[in-house]
Design an enzyme around this catalytic site. Sequence first.
Site: not given
Ligand code: 6GU
Length: 245
Positions: A89, A169
């Site tokens: 995140p 596209d």
């Molecule tokens: Cl890559 N990981 C987690 N745990 N939560 C997320 C994310 C990734 N992308 C958005 N929320």
Amino acid sequence: MLRFDILTLFPDFFSSPMNQGILMRAQNSGLIEVNVVNIRDFAPGKHRIVDDMPFGGGVGMVMKAEPVIRAIESRKQSGINGRVILLTPQGEKFQQEMARELSGWEQLILVCGRYEGVDERVRDHFVDDEISIGDYVLNGGEAAALVVVEAVSRLVPGVLGNEESARNDSFSQGLLDYPQYTRPRKLRGIPVPEILLSGHHQQIELWRKTEAIRRTWERRPEFLKQEELGEEERRILEEVKRTNR
Ligand code: 6GU
């Protein structure tokens, strides 16, 4: 050929999605390769422990560095142009442009984070990029890795047929799609827009462009940058605004 190596504590997560539709066909055609690697296989001892308590205290567990590093190193090959990407995140938000950039590499090693996070020394010394797929909380990086594999694979030459890539596209042009209809002409009393049945290809094209611009203006106005619009599109946008319901 683009090779994905997905490093995860939940390898079974990927078995069905990787064996459906375009992703399966792309693998069978040798256009992409997807390997799923269980990080736990790189943890030592009888118990194969992959997490531990955070230094400094606090709630939750942290993914131990050594199993992740060993898993990364087991997939790296000399002479291959690759990136190591942590799904977290805290990463940069994944968008179409990043998908396009990633589709140009030979290998993408996708590390799926779990628990409260991964030991910071992994990110600092063994990871090239960090990606988040959006502003919401997932249980781990697995679903995000799936999103990345799918969005990037579509951009590898040959993965989509001509027809599919031509449609692709239209989003890359920065507009939302126009509305689509198919049979029957009347569904529970609801008709299809008359113009689409008229056979006037030029008028149909103008209607579709207008509806695409209308939707984009209503739902994603930030996509409509004056300087990126052609002359006709600008004219249509003014008309859409003027006749705003
Ligand atoms: Cl890559 N990981 C987690 N745990 N939560 C997320 C994310 C990734 N992308 C958005 N929320």
